[in-house]
Every structure is written in C-alpha cells, then in structure tokens.
Design a protein around this motif. Structure first.
Motif, short mmCIF file in Angstrom:
data_model
loop_
_atom_site.label_atom_id
_atom_site.label_comp_id
_atom_site.label_asym_id
_atom_site.label_seq_id
_atom_site.Cartn_x
_atom_site.Cartn_y
_atom_site.Cartn_z
N UNK A 125 42.94 42.64 29.82
CA UNK A 125 42.33 43.89 29.38
C UNK A 125 40.80 43.83 29.57
N UNK A 126 40.22 42.69 29.25
CA UNK A 126 38.78 42.55 29.46
C UNK A 126 38.45 42.65 30.94
N UNK A 127 39.32 42.10 31.77
CA UNK A 127 39.11 42.19 33.22
C UNK A 127 39.13 43.65 33.64
N UNK B 154 38.41 46.26 31.78
CA UNK B 154 37.23 46.96 31.26
C UNK B 154 35.96 46.54 32.00
N UNK B 155 35.82 45.24 32.17
CA UNK B 155 34.50 44.75 32.60
C UNK B 155 34.39 44.53 34.09
N UNK B 156 35.51 44.47 34.77
CA UNK B 156 35.43 44.26 36.21
C UNK B 156 35.91 45.50 36.95
N UNK C 38 34.12 48.84 35.33
CA UNK C 38 32.77 48.67 34.81
C UNK C 38 31.85 49.82 35.18
N UNK D 67 32.12 52.69 32.80
CA UNK D 67 31.49 52.44 31.50
C UNK D 67 29.97 52.31 31.62
N UNK D 68 29.54 51.79 32.75
CA UNK D 68 28.08 51.70 32.94
C UNK D 68 27.48 53.10 33.02
#
Lengths: 643, 401
Positions: free
Chosen positions: A32-34, A36-38, A41, A44-45
């Motif tokens: 899940x973090x992958x 969101x953040x990868x 991203x 979200x940025x």
C-alpha cells in the motif's frame, strides 16, 4: 512423551503460521505504501501543492485622475495603518490600551476592537490583522513605529489609499470612492454571469478595494479600476501566509489614468473668489467645448469618504444650511432670470414675430389681462429696441416680445441652446431643469398654459429652471456665434455618451445681435454691468448679462414698502445673483456662467466674479493645449508616481 | 540474534544449556546486562530516537509543541530503564505477577467505568494524581500475561481438549468487554487479536478458530449497530473513503486525506528532514500522536516508511523467534503474546493512516507521542527480553498458585 512432542511440534507449526501471517500483513502494508508513495506520488504531490499554494487576490491600483495639464486630482497616498494580529497577543485589552496610550482612540472603538479580536481568535483566524487605526498622522505613525516593537502583536504599515490632493475643489466633479456596498455590487454586476459577478464581489471584498460611488470616479469606474491579479502565497493549514512566491504573470494590471479638461488652477482661483459665498461657476472653452472650471461651493472633502464617513460627520454635511453635498454647477436648478433674455430675444427674431428695431415703451409696468407686471426699474426705461432691451435688461420689453413670440417658440429655442437637457459629462447628479411649455403644463399640472405665464417666461422666471452648466453652454453658443458645440469634461478616457451636442442651427446674424446686446451690458454707458466690463488687461473687455433669480414671490405689500432687497430680509430669502459672460468680447475664447446664491444682484455680486475668473483664464491661458493632446507626451497610465 | 550463539541449535541441544541459563540468575547485575541481546535493544533505541526526531520535526513550526521531542525522549529514557529492569526479572516473577496484574488492570478498567475521565468522546482515562493513564493500554499486556499464566497451568501433554480454551476466552473477554464499553473499539479489537494469537498458539483447534472467524464476520453488521455514534461515523467515513466519496464526519476524512497527501507527496525519497510541507504546516491533525507516520512518509518517502516497517519486522520477528525458543509455556505464550500486542499496534496504526482501516485511534509504538503506549510497548519488550534470557527455564508448574 510422544504426546508432548506433538504439542511441541504443533506449537512450532503455529508459530511459523502466525509469523507468516504477520509477514503477509507486513507485505500488504508495504504494498500500500508502494502504491501511495511510488505509483501515485504525482497525484499526491499535486494535491500537496494545491493544498499549500494559495492564490490571494491582489487588487489593482486604481488609475489616477488628472487635470488637463496632468496635475493629479485623484491619486494615492501612503497612509499609516496600525493593526493587531490577534494570535500574537496574549492580552488584547492590554495591547489595545498600550496602543491607545500612543494614538488617539475613542473608548467605544477600543471596546469594539477588543470584541473583534476575541471573535477572530474564536474563529481561529487569529493571524488576520484587525485594523485599529487607518489614517495615522505623520507624528502618530512615527510614534507607533518606534513603539510597535515593544507591543507584541502590533503591526504598523503603510497602505495605499485613494487620495484627493485638491480636497474640496473637485468634490462634485470627481465624486469619491468608497468600500463597495451591496447596492454598489448589484449596480456593478448588472448583466454579469454568475461567476463573473461572484469574482467581482470577491474582488470588492478586499480591504484595499474601493469603487467609485459618485462623480467621475463612478462614471469611469471600469476604466480606472484595472484588472486584479494574484499573489502566490504559501500558507499553512490555517491559511497563515508563510511566504510569497513572486510571479509576474499574475501581477494585477493597474487602472488607466483619466484626464479631465479642467484647469485645476482656474478651479482653485474660482473657488477662492467665491470666498464664503455659496454658488456655482462653469467655464467653457468655446472652441473646443472643454469645460475648464466646474465649481460648486461650498463642497465636501471627498477624502473623508474613502474610509467611510462617520454618521455624525455625514449628518453635519447633510444638515449644513449651505448644502455642501449639493452639486450646484450641474445639478442645481435655478430660475435664470434675465440671463435668459438672450434666448427670448433669439426666439423672437427666429420666429419673425419681432424685428430688432421694434420699439417697446417701458413705463415701469406692463398690463396684461387683469394683472400688472413690473419692470425691475421703477419708473421705466422709456423706449427700448432689442439692443437696449438687453443692455438695460428691460423687463417690459421682454414681456412684450415674449408675448408676441409665444411660449412654444421660446421653448424650442431654449432647447436649441441646451436647456432642459441633463449634461452629465461623466458626473453624477446632473439635472436637466425645466423648459416649460403648454404640453408640459397640461401633462404635469393638468391645466392649460396661461398667456400671462409667457410673460414670466420672457424674463426667465416662472417654472423655468436651468443649471449653471446650461447657462455656460448658452453663453458659449452665443460667443461662438452659433457654431456647433460639444461640451466635454473627460479629456483622455471614456466619453460620456449621455450628452448631446449643440448643433441645431442658430442664425449668425441673430446671435450677433445678442452679442452686441451683451457687449452693451458690460461695455456701454448705462449697461447694467458696466462697472465690471473691463478685464483689467489694458483693453480687452468682457461681454455678459446679469440676472437675478427670485427665490420667492414679491408680495404687493413689500413692493409698496420698497422692501425688496437689502439686508433687511433673511439671507435665505434673498435673490440669487447670476451672470453669464464671455471674453475677450471682440474675439471670444472663454464663456462662463456664475450663480452667487442669495447674492442679490447679478451685476453687483456675480459680474465682478465672472470678470475675475475670465481674466484668470486669459492670463493663464487655461485653454491651451492639454497634456493629453496628440502631440503632447502623456504619462502612460498607471506609471505615474503616487503622490 | 546470533551473537548469543543460540541460533541454529535444535531444541534438544538447547535444552542441554539449561545450566548456563540457570547461571544467569546467579550473575551480577552488570554481567546480566551484558548478556542481554544488545542488537535487539539497539534497534529499539534507534526506532525510539527516530520517533523523537519525527516529533521534533512535527512540532518544528509550532512553538507550543517545541518541547514534545524532549518530553518523549525523557519518557523513553524512563521506559527504557524500566524495560532493562523487567528484562532481568526472573520469568517466574512474571508468571507470579500475571494474575495480580490482570486483576489490578480489570479493577482499573472498572474504575474507569465508574470515575474515569472522558476524552475524545469516550471514557478512557483515569486520573491518578498528576498522571492520566489509559488502563486499556495496560490491559493488553496484562491479558496476554494472564493467558500465558493460564495455559502454563492447564497445558499438559494430555490436555489437548477444546474445553481448556474456554477459560482463556473468559480471561480475554472480561477486559475486552470493559474496554468495549468505554467505548474503545480499536483497543478492544487489538486486545482480542493479540489474545487470539495466544489462544491460537496454545493450540485451539483450527476448526474452532475457523468457526470463530466466520462467526465474527457474521457478527459485523450486529457490531455496527452496537457501536457508539462516533464509531459508526468512523466506519462510514472509512467506507465512503473506500468508495472514493468524500464525507467529513468528525473531520476524519479530512485527516485521512491530508495524511495520504503527506505520505504520497513524500514520494520515493521524501522531502527531507523538516522539509515536509504538509507536516510542517499543520495540515495533518494529530500528526505527533497517531498520525506520526505521515511525517516520516512525507520527509523520508517510501524508503523511510519501508525502513521503518522493516525495523519493526526485525524486532517482531526476533521476538517471535525468541518466543519459540522458550522452554516454558508461560515464556512462549507471554513472549509471543507481547510481540503480537506490539504487532497489532503497528498494523492498526499504519493501516489506519494509509487508509486501509477505519480510524481507530491507535499510536505507532516507539514513535508516536504518548506515555501509556510507550510504557506498554517497553513493558512488552521487557517481557520478551526476560523470556529470552530465561528461555531454558522449564518453570516448575507447581508455581506459587
């Protein structure tokens, strides 16, 4: 032991199972973090960017208003402002007390501010400064600046405020700006789509925004306003500004500078010449139609309105017996009195009912029907032709020719001179006055026109009402021998399209007879304003015509007692003094009209004034090429220095 | 973990080392300290210091919270000393304390019910002098210990029957019911989950577990209706958020959304320490407590969050491994239960912050600001360490009780 063994094995198996389950859950979290953040991203940025970069409305700087030679009449002034940032002060009451010790703050204002500060804290908007005082004097500003550092939460800053450096001089011409009210917003957003109207409303909610409420400020609102821009601000979650990112693409576009045709020095000289008297004066350049002076005095100071005028100050203005709020020059309606006689004479000649040489004998009174009309001169003028009729302003002569000419012809000619029409020229409050005729009377009063009224009409009394501006236009029309004339007040900027043009044909020969009559008034022995005829420039004279407008009817008793004039009646009941004139008489350039309220005598009170301002205009060449003329260099709008 | 030289020993071989282990009891305090698994302990210290740094960052632009990191550091220091003392405590003491601790915690929970302080819509806090404690946090560990104690007594080589697990379920349900009534659904779930792990490890029949899970799922709609309003709203918020709908009940969808923006906005490498826009500018509510992960996510990116999860995984993995090495049922189950308690803290917290679970109000162990959770977590580690140090003890089953 084997049983025990199996429990042990089962435990180990279950430990492995539980650990594996944990591993799976962990992998799920990392996945899940992958995501969101990868993988997501950028989304979200972008959201983070949206979150913290706010575009704050940046109001445009309003265009200036300049006189014909580029002198600023409405510009900007840096005004010291003290505000308190509620969140930066622990004790609002104490902070306010400290500020009140340095500058003058009425108790009730302190109380109201304390309430505002508390409210703003409660709203969690403690970072928005609450304005404590707006228009600091230089001393107060300096003092506040020195001490602000010692009082936590107090901000001292300079803000640009609309300013009228000429104060009262242009109150009725320029009007003033004010914070937009709901009415203003409704007026300004007429014909706008929902979004556009909302944007406009938002713009005008900005504390630095003002809208033209009156006068030229209102008329040229859009031209002066400019286009709002944005400031890119980095804010925190509560909207507090952390920093500003400069970006020229979003800069506001300043409003354009508006030039008006008035010579501010002439305007000033005229107002000074009025002194304590109330009244109006209008001067027009007869060649160009430029309005060079447009005076209504006394006036109010538009600077008082910029930040909202207090109720008591406004009531004072409103209840002042000299009515400083009243725009006399273009909105004041007076009976023209004898200044109207040129119109009557022109009508008489145009209609063919009267010849210039026709003679009328004046014995001081005129019988018509069962009534008697009086001439202003007891005992009468004797035999009068048209030239003398004007020169001596003989009422009996004009009773007679008015009756012969008829009301319709006089009214038609009056309209050709511009009477009955409201000349706004971009101002507010212009009125058209009234040129009465039988049709009007039937409609308005429901009665037929009585011929006796034509007699009153003939000497500029009765229902007839005119403005000083209209009288100046009439005079300019005469001075220019009937050439067409388009008066205007805006030099560079939007022209008023409500105004007409004076171009209905006037016979040059007829007009020359009027000019000769007006010359006689000021420049021939026996003329009513002979004393004021010399401009004092070693030769050139003025030509003019005096008038006295009755404020009330003269009763028979008074006439018998001889109490008609003078200091033995109340000032408010005294007649208005009028004078229309042009100069130089032999080669006219300027035409003007003067009303001195309750000045009693046109030739006595108004004529010298007219002479003096005409001399000022000639001496200073007020009508010379303006700064905005095609060959002259004009400061590009918006680049002028605020003064 | 290999530094102690036990890795790779078969259980039979390990058992022969009992003498060594017994000698631990006879060592002086310093030697005992030196014997502790310091790799594990250093990892805990590193995680806690990461948390302190994140607190420093989260309060960096907020003067009112400037000292949070320092307070947290102090708390950690105290908890750390406590953990070392607990680690060196004989495991039999733990077992002896299990029941009194359990009874005391249940008493505290009852007291909360009677005279607790209401905070955040629920009655969870107990004011003792100047300190406010949350007994439900302690209840997790106390229940685990009580279960381990229970199984230690009842498990015999011939006791593989279902019936013995009923007692365990009872031990679990008493505090669970009290906590649920506060109401604190998240902690209830965490307690049941970690207790469930203990019961599972103790050998409850897989079939019964399966039935239990199915029954639990079937009960979900029923549970939904006995939830407090705010809890129901949280679930609604969660469901709405799953379906991409924006609601703003309790402002939690805002909180979650801002948290996701912070974490997602951090990207792979993060924005750098103190550089997080969301974190520095107050966009995420509760970011120093339950939502501290958003600061890590924004400032250190995917690498940071993954490193954090790996760090936890190593701590928990080692704890589990250590539990499996224990020779006593108490040691095994208490240690595994304590590890599970910490693990569920992490799963609930991370799952909530990254939008996989409803908002349950659970701190991130070692990282989030908060005293009770810090104490509980460090006590868990103390228990795990103690079990590790005494893993070879068989603990006479004729204990004090």
């Amino acid at each position: 032991m084997s049983r025990n063994r199996s429990i042990e094995d089962d435990f180990t198996r279950r430990m492995v199972l539980a650990a594996s389950a944990g591993g799976v859950v962990w992998a799920g979290l990392v996945a899940r973090l992958f995501q969101l953040q990868v993988l997501e991203r950028e989304k979200y940025q972008a959201a983070a960017e949206d979150n913290h970069i706010k575009l704050a409305l940046a109001p445009p700087q309003r265009g200036r208003i300049l006189d014909r030679f580029g002198k600023p009449l409405a510009s900007h002034r840096r005004a010291g402002r003290v505000s308190i940032v509620p969140e930066q002060t622990r004790d609002p009451a104490g902070t306010l007390a400290q500020v009140a010790a340095l500058i003058d703050l009425p108790d009730e204002r302190v109380e109201r501010l304390a309430g505002e500060i508390t409210a703003s804290r409660r709203r969690n908007a403690g970072f928005v400064p609450v304005v404590v005082a707006n228009e600091l004097t230089y001393e107060d500003f300096a003092r506040m600046n020195v001490h602000a550092a010692e009082i936590p939460g107090v901000q001292v800053e300079m803000a640009l405020t609309r300013s009228y450096p000429r104060g009262r001089d242009f109150a009725h011409v320029l009007g003033y700006v004010a914070r937009a009210s709901q009415d203003d917003l409704e007026r300004l957003s007429v014909g706008m789509e929902g979004d556009e109207a909302k944007r406009l409303e938002k713009l005008f909610r900005h504390p630095d925004m003002r809208t033209g409420r009156q006068g030229m400020e209102r008329f040229a609102e859009e031209y002066l306003r400019g286009k709002p821009g944005f400031r890119k601000l980095v804010t925190n979650a509560h909207g507090r500004v952390i920093e500003e990112i400069p970006d020229d693409r979003f800069a506001p576009v300043p409003g354009k500078d508006l030039y008006i045709t008035i010579d501010s020095d002439l305007q000033r000289a005229t107002i000074e010449r009025f002194g304590e008297e109330s009244g109006a004066a209008v001067m027009i350049d007869i060649e160009t139609g430029d309005v060079l002076a447009m005076v209504s005095t006394p006036a109010f100071d538009p600077n008082d309105f910029v930040n909202g005028i207090s109720g008591t100050a406004y009531a004072e203005l409103r209840d002042n017996p000299q009515s400083p709020l009243y725009p006399r020059a273009h909105g004041g309606v007076y009976p023209p009195g004898s200044t109207f006689k040129m119109v009557v004479a022109t009508a008489a000649l145009e209609s063919g009912a009267v010849k210039p040489t026709d003679r009328v004998t004046c014995n001081g009174y005129y019988h018509f029907g069962n009534r008697t009309w009086h001439c202003w001169k007891k005992g009468g003028h004797g035999t009068m032709d048209m030239h003398n009729g004007i020169k001596h302003s003989c009422d009996v002569y004009f009773y007679d020719i008015a009756r012969r000419t008829g009301v319709e012809a006089i009214a038609a000619t009056a309209r050709k001179f511009g009477f009955g029409e409201a000349w706004t020229l971009g101002m507010t409050g212009a009125r058209g006055g009234l040129v009465p005729d039988p049709e009007w009377k039937q409609r308005a009063v429901g009665e037929p026109w009585y011929e006796g009224e034509t007699l009153n009409f003939g000497i500029g009394q009765g229902q007839l009402g005119v403005t000083p501006l209209q009288l100046a236009l009439m005079t300019a029309r005469i001075a220019s021998e009937g050439r067409s004339l388009k008066p205007h007040l805006v030099g560079l900027g939007p022209q008023s399209d409500e105004d007409g043009i004076l171009d209905q044909p006037l016979d040059k020969d007829i007009i020359n007879i009027m000019k000769s009559g007006m010359y006689g008034v000021t420049s021939e022995a026996g003329g009513t304003a002979y004393r004021s005829g010399d401009l004092g420039l070693g030769g050139p004279r003025i030509a003019g015509k005096s008038g006295t407008a009755q404020v009330r009817r003269i009763t028979m008793a008074e006439r018998d007692k001889g109490i008609r004039k003078g200091l033995n009646i109340e000032r408010e009941l005294r007649d208005h003094a009028l004078f229309v004139a042009y100069a130089p008489a032999d080669n006219p350039k300027y035409a003007c009209a003067i009303v001195v309220e309750h000045g009693e005598s046109g030739s006595g009170a108004a004529a010298p004034l007219a002479r003096d301002i005409l001399r000022f205009a000639i001496e200073n060449d007020s009508g010379r090429k303006p700064a905005y003329g095609k060959t002259a260099s004009v400061t590009p709008p918006g680049q002028g220095e605020p003064t | 973990m290999s530094r102690d030289g036990y890795t790779g020993f078969s259980r039979g071989e390990a058992r022969t080392r009992t003498a060594t282990s017994l000698s631990f009891e006879t060592m002086g305090p310093l030697r005992r300290l030196a014997k502790l698994p310091w790799g594990f302990i250093l990892l805990i210290i590193a995680m806690a210091l990461t948390g302190v740094a994140m607190l420093y960052s989260s309060a960096y632009t907020n003067p009112a919270e400037h000292n949070l990191w320092y307070l947290q550091l102090t708390r950690f220091g105290i908890s750390f000393v406590m953990m070392l003392l607990l680690a060196m405590m004989p495991l039999s003491w733990w077992r002896t304390l299990a029941l009194p601790a359990y009874a005391f915690t249940v008493l505290l929970l009852v007291l909360v019910e009677v005279m607790g302080v209401t905070g955040g819509g629920a009655q969870r806090w107990l004011q003792i002098g100047p300190v406010a404690v949350q007994p439900s946090e302690f209840a997790k560990l106390a229940t685990t210990m009580a279960l381990a104690w229970y199984y230690d007594r009842v498990i015999t080589p011939t006791s593989g029957r279902i019936l013995i697990h009923l007692g365990a379920v009872g031990i679990m349900l008493i505090p669970a019911a009290l906590i649920f009534k506060q109401p604190d659904f998240g902690t209830t779930l965490a307690l049941i989950a970690s207790a469930g792990v203990v019961i599972f490890l103790a050998g409850l029949s897989m079939r019964v577990i399966l039935v239990g899970i199915l029954a639990g799922i079937a009960a979900v709609p029923g549970i939904y209706f006995i939830l407090a309003d705010y809890q129901r709203e949280r679930v609604d918020t969660f469901l709405a958020q799953l379906s991409g709908e924006a609601t703003n009940a309790l402002g939690e969808s805002y909180q979650i959304e801002q948290g996701l923006i912070a974490i997602g906005g951090g990207g792979v490498n993060g924005k750098g320490f103190l550089q997080g826009i969301q974190s520095q500018q107050d966009y995420v509510p509760e970011q120093h407590t339950d939502f501290i992960l958003t600061v890590i996510g924004e400032e250190f990116g995917f690498l940071g969050t993954t490193a954090l999860l790996i760090g936890f995984a190593v701590i928990l993995g080692w704890s589990f491994y250590s539990a499996s090495q224990s020779h006593s049922w108490f040691g095994r189950l208490a240690s595994a239960g304590a590890a599970a308690t910490v693990a569920f803290y992490i799963v609930f917290n991370v799952g909530m912050v990254i939008g996989l679970l409803p908002v349950v109000g659970m701190p991130l162990p070692l990282i989030s600001y908060g005293g009770t959770a810090m104490l509980t977590t460090m006590a868990c580690f103390g228990l795990i360490l103690s079990a590790h140090m005494h893993r070879d003890e068989k603990l006479s089953s004729t204990g004090i009780i």
